[in-house]
Design a protein around this motif. Structure first.
Motif, mmCIF file in Angstrom:
data_model
loop_
_atom_site.group_PDB
_atom_site.id
_atom_site.type_symbol
_atom_site.label_atom_id
_atom_site.label_comp_id
_atom_site.label_asym_id
_atom_site.label_seq_id
_atom_site.Cartn_x
_atom_site.Cartn_y
_atom_site.Cartn_z
ATOM 1 N N LYS A 142 3.716 -11.797 7.649
ATOM 2 C CA LYS A 142 3.625 -12.402 6.316
ATOM 3 C C LYS A 142 3.815 -11.351 5.223
ATOM 4 C CE LYS A 142 0.357 -15.961 7.900
ATOM 5 N NZ LYS A 142 -1.020 -16.509 7.737
ATOM 6 N N ASN A 143 4.087 -11.848 4.020
ATOM 7 C CA ASN A 143 4.228 -11.023 2.812
ATOM 8 C C ASN A 143 5.255 -9.904 2.979
ATOM 9 O OD1 ASN A 143 2.252 -12.527 1.387
ATOM 10 N ND2 ASN A 143 0.637 -11.371 2.427
ATOM 11 N N PRO A 144 6.486 -10.271 3.331
ATOM 12 C CA PRO A 144 7.522 -9.240 3.460
ATOM 13 C C PRO A 144 7.943 -8.705 2.099
ATOM 14 C CG PRO A 144 8.507 -11.419 3.651
ATOM 15 C CD PRO A 144 7.017 -11.634 3.575
ATOM 16 N N LEU A 145 8.350 -7.457 2.100
ATOM 17 C CA LEU A 145 8.945 -6.822 0.916
ATOM 18 C C LEU A 145 10.232 -6.136 1.330
ATOM 19 C CD1 LEU A 145 5.851 -5.244 -0.891
ATOM 20 C CD2 LEU A 145 7.228 -7.191 -1.658
ATOM 21 N N ARG A 147 10.776 -9.759 -0.725
ATOM 22 C CA ARG A 147 10.393 -11.121 -0.394
ATOM 23 C C ARG A 147 11.624 -11.974 -0.097
ATOM 24 N NH1 ARG A 147 7.169 -12.152 -5.816
ATOM 25 N NH2 ARG A 147 9.132 -11.201 -6.484
ATOM 26 N N ASP A 148 11.385 -13.050 0.633
ATOM 27 C CA ASP A 148 12.486 -13.959 0.946
ATOM 28 C C ASP A 148 13.078 -14.532 -0.341
ATOM 29 O OD1 ASP A 148 14.246 -15.536 2.414
ATOM 30 O OD2 ASP A 148 12.810 -17.189 2.604
ATOM 31 N N ASP A 150 14.491 -12.936 -2.715
ATOM 32 C CA ASP A 150 14.540 -12.023 -3.860
ATOM 33 C C ASP A 150 15.997 -11.721 -4.206
ATOM 34 O OD1 ASP A 150 11.901 -11.774 -4.462
ATOM 35 O OD2 ASP A 150 11.639 -9.783 -3.590
ATOM 36 N N ARG A 160 8.854 -3.698 4.399
ATOM 37 C CA ARG A 160 7.417 -3.712 4.667
ATOM 38 C C ARG A 160 6.893 -5.134 4.807
ATOM 39 N NH1 ARG A 160 8.410 0.473 1.026
ATOM 40 N NH2 ARG A 160 7.561 2.506 1.687
ATOM 41 N N TRP A 161 5.712 -5.252 5.424
ATOM 42 C CA TRP A 161 5.058 -6.538 5.606
ATOM 43 C C TRP A 161 3.589 -6.280 5.926
ATOM 44 C CZ3 TRP A 161 8.676 -4.223 8.591
ATOM 45 C CH2 TRP A 161 8.287 -3.791 9.869
ATOM 46 N N ASP A 162 2.777 -7.330 5.929
ATOM 47 C CA ASP A 162 1.366 -7.188 6.275
ATOM 48 C C ASP A 162 1.207 -7.001 7.782
ATOM 49 O OD1 ASP A 162 0.689 -7.530 3.648
ATOM 50 O OD2 ASP A 162 -0.069 -9.589 3.886
ATOM 51 N N GLN A 194 6.067 -1.283 8.763
ATOM 52 C CA GLN A 194 7.158 -0.909 7.871
ATOM 53 C C GLN A 194 8.217 -0.174 8.669
ATOM 54 O OE1 GLN A 194 5.119 1.762 5.035
ATOM 55 N NE2 GLN A 194 6.380 3.406 5.875
ATOM 56 N N THR A 232 9.794 -13.840 12.685
ATOM 57 C CA THR A 232 9.886 -14.523 11.398
ATOM 58 C C THR A 232 11.188 -15.300 11.310
ATOM 59 O OG1 THR A 232 10.990 -12.668 10.320
ATOM 60 C CG2 THR A 232 8.569 -12.701 10.266
#
Length: 242
Positions: A142-145, A147-148, A150, A160-162, A194, A232
């Protein structure tokens, strides 16, 4: 770990291991390997479909195999791995290898324990390989950077992600959508949530899709390459122009 050790010593008494050997697979006393090849099962939480059991059998002796059957710990047939579809694995300096992969629905409740592959060879011999399966479901990252969806983001140096509960390893793939969706990057297995990207991989005004695969173990003598994992959906982003 105590439950895993107890299952290993009581169910497959031919194997004697300690805790360190459970972490890293050894070539000795690994039930996933047989004279015919390597057998493994994965409990998969993939997007847009119910959880399923991925069956894998990889072998150099693909021309000698007639049938691949899988049995539950209670001896009930679970299914077969079809031989018509396979992935070709070609490593430098080694013969061609085929990986036979199929997906089985997880219908109802399946028992935890040793699942057995019975490999029937064309010369009439039959060999067995085994994998211990624990039916747990891994959450997706969850919470990818980035973000989907973007758009126009500065070119990132890392993705990165949680952290995913229960995950010990991650792998990321990146596709270039301006290049017919070609895979341009696949990371090694990493232990942190990450992945650093090679310099110059991403370009300005680009369109990319990336995915995160999380898994619990790697090369475990009891659980194989991994027991349960998640993937994902496609995470899309575009990069800013120059």
């Amino acid at each position: 770990m105590k439950r895993i050790l107890a299952a290993l010593t009581s169910t497959f008494v031919a194997i004697s291991v300690n805790a360190a050997e459970l972490t890293t697979r050894t070539s000795q006393a690994d039930p996933h390997y047989s004279a015919a090849g390597f057998f493994d099962l994965h409990v998969c939480n993939w997007p847009e479909r119910p959880p399923f059991l991925m069956t894998v059998f990889s072998t150099f002796k693909f021309d000698e195999i007639e049938r691949l059957e899988i049995y539950r710990p209670d001896g009930i047939p679970l299914g077969e791995i079809p031989l018509a579809q396979y992935k070709v694995i070609q490593l430098d300096g080694k013969p061609e290898k085929h990986a036979f992969i199929s997906h089985l629905e997880i219908a109802g409740t399946l028992p935890e324990g040793w699942y057995t592959a019975v490999i029937s060879m064309r010369d009439g011999t039959r060999v067995r390989a085994m994998d211990y399966v624990i039916f747990e479901m891994m959450q997706r990252a969850k919470n990818p950077l980035p973000r989907d969806q973007d758009e126009h983001v500065p070119i990132p140096g890392a993705l990165r992600w949680d952290p995913v509960p229960g995950a010990a390893f991650y792998q990321v793939t990146v596709r270039d959508m301006w290049n017919d969706g070609k895979t341009i990057f696949q990371s090694d297995l990493v232990e942190q949530p990450q992945v650093e990207l090679p310099q110059g991989l991403l370009q300005p005004d680009g369109w990319y899709i990336w995915r995160i695969h999380a898994r619990d173990v790697n090369g475990n003598i009891l659980l194989g390459d991994f027991n349960h994992g998640s993937l994902t959906g496609e995470l899309s982003f575009t990069t800013a122009a120059k």
